[in-house]
Scaffold this motif. Sequence first.
Motif, PDB file in Angstrom:
ATOM      1  N   GLY A 264      46.148  46.617  42.844  1.00 41.51           N
ATOM      2  CA  GLY A 264      46.497  45.559  44.236  1.00 41.51           C
ATOM      3  C   GLY A 264      45.867  45.406  45.184  1.00 41.51           C
ATOM      4  O   GLY A 264      45.816  44.694  46.471  1.00 41.51           O
ATOM      5  N   THR A 265      44.619  46.342  44.983  1.00 41.70           N
ATOM      6  CA  THR A 265      42.784  45.898  46.085  1.00 41.70           C
ATOM      7  C   THR A 265      42.379  44.666  45.738  1.00 41.70           C
ATOM      8  O   THR A 265      41.531  44.404  47.256  1.00 41.70           O
ATOM      9  CB  THR A 265      42.065  47.000  45.664  1.00 41.70           C
ATOM     10  N   THR A 266      42.610  43.976  44.717  1.00 44.42           N
ATOM     11  CA  THR A 266      41.704  42.928  44.872  1.00 44.42           C
ATOM     12  C   THR A 266      42.870  42.110  44.147  1.00 44.42           C
ATOM     13  O   THR A 266      43.516  41.567  43.361  1.00 44.42           O
ATOM     14  CB  THR A 266      40.255  42.950  43.810  1.00 44.42           C
ATOM     15  N   PRO A 267      42.516  40.285  44.736  1.00 41.28           N
ATOM     16  CA  PRO A 267      43.364  39.244  44.444  1.00 41.28           C
ATOM     17  C   PRO A 267      43.032  39.158  43.039  1.00 41.28           C
ATOM     18  O   PRO A 267      42.271  39.362  42.147  1.00 41.28           O
ATOM     19  CB  PRO A 267      42.542  38.432  45.079  1.00 41.28           C
ATOM     20  N   THR A 268      44.183  38.879  42.674  1.00 40.17           N
ATOM     21  CA  THR A 268      44.183  38.595  40.704  1.00 40.17           C
ATOM     22  C   THR A 268      42.960  37.741  40.494  1.00 40.17           C
ATOM     23  O   THR A 268      42.128  37.243  39.785  1.00 40.17           O
ATOM     24  CB  THR A 268      45.626  37.855  40.269  1.00 40.17           C
ATOM     25  N   ALA A 269      42.677  35.885  41.658  1.00 40.22           N
ATOM     26  CA  ALA A 269      41.135  35.281  41.133  1.00 40.22           C
ATOM     27  C   ALA A 269      39.863  35.598  41.592  1.00 40.22           C
ATOM     28  O   ALA A 269      39.444  35.448  40.014  1.00 40.22           O
ATOM     29  CB  ALA A 269      41.968  33.762  42.451  1.00 40.22           C
ATOM     30  N   HIS A 270      40.072  36.749  41.985  1.00 38.82           N
ATOM     31  CA  HIS A 270      38.856  37.026  42.480  1.00 38.82           C
ATOM     32  C   HIS A 270      38.323  38.301  40.958  1.00 38.82           C
ATOM     33  O   HIS A 270      37.355  38.174  39.870  1.00 38.82           O
ATOM     34  CB  HIS A 270      38.504  38.447  43.685  1.00 38.82           C
TER      35      HIS A 270
ATOM     36  N   LEU B 215      39.356  27.677  41.191  1.00 38.69           N
ATOM     37  CA  LEU B 215      39.967  28.665  39.233  1.00 38.69           C
ATOM     38  C   LEU B 215      41.328  27.576  39.299  1.00 38.69           C
ATOM     39  O   LEU B 215      41.976  27.648  38.012  1.00 38.69           O
ATOM     40  CB  LEU B 215      40.196  29.551  39.822  1.00 38.69           C
ATOM     41  N   MET B 216      42.325  26.904  40.251  1.00 41.43           N
ATOM     42  CA  MET B 216      43.285  25.952  40.305  1.00 41.43           C
ATOM     43  C   MET B 216      42.826  24.750  39.794  1.00 41.43           C
ATOM     44  O   MET B 216      43.621  24.223  38.550  1.00 41.43           O
ATOM     45  CB  MET B 216      44.406  25.896  41.436  1.00 41.43           C
TER      46      MET B 216
END
Length: 301
Positions: free
Chosen positions: A99-105, A153-154
């Motif tokens: 969980g250290t990086t946003p999923t989008a990234h 992305l969205m």
Amino acid sequence: MLRGEVVAGEEPVVGEPPEMPGVPVLRTHQPGNPLASEQACWLLGVAGQDDVAGVQTLIRTVNPQVVLIDLCASRTDVLRRQGTEAPTLGSMVSAFREGTTPTAHIAWGWLCARLAGPAATMAAAAALHAAVTEAGQCGAAIAFGERPLQITLMRSWAALGNPWQRAKFLGVALGAGIAAPVEKQPLKLQHKAADRAADSDPLTQGLQELCREFPQLKGPLMEERAQYTVAVMRSLATSATRVVAVVAAGRLPGIRANWDADIDLPAITASPPPRHTMRLYLWGAVTVGVTAGVVLSWRKQ
């Protein structure tokens, strides 16, 4: 609405360094600017490590008040990773689990690595890192010229439309990655390398090929991002007369083409209507795809 003008190089521009004749200069007229009535923006396209010296020379010569980089404000971790190893499948999965990086990234990092190759992705980051370093040395502020990644992305996912196109896209972006780990080779689409523009960069070339496969993505991935960058560059005219913009080489034509266009910024930064099923579909597919890649890679060991 700010308006701009592209300077081809025949007429002199205030403050333009004679040793930089190949760098296009974009000018914005802003009567409300307390410093001057005109802003000059030197637009430098970069493709990789070889452009670091050019970035350093341009910034030192122009001595800008603002340096704009081709990155969104939420992805400064790319600059911190400069000089480290290229992202791998394992590192992406670890970041997702921790969980250290946003999923989008993570999703964008995967796509970039698949389209351009990890080495090219890290080389591009080196040029941006050089721009930030030089900006600090000359006292220039940093501006982020890329639209927030989450919005891109969205809007791209919404543009795909029907479930079949979305499934096909995930098959290209994720399925191919399961068959060939990202650290080996960039994704090869059906279009030949000869179709690529010579004066570009690996990621933009990959995105252009992706848009040939999925024409719906051309708007959110190419055109809207160029318009957003132009809007940010124009907005800097209220506080700076000298700006250096360091962007991906392949994005130069889009930026120059939109420089004098009317841009509806609220429209291109609006999130699509929320659909929980769409969100679960996207991030669930990312999770399944990446996890499957890990399982298959472990089995090959």
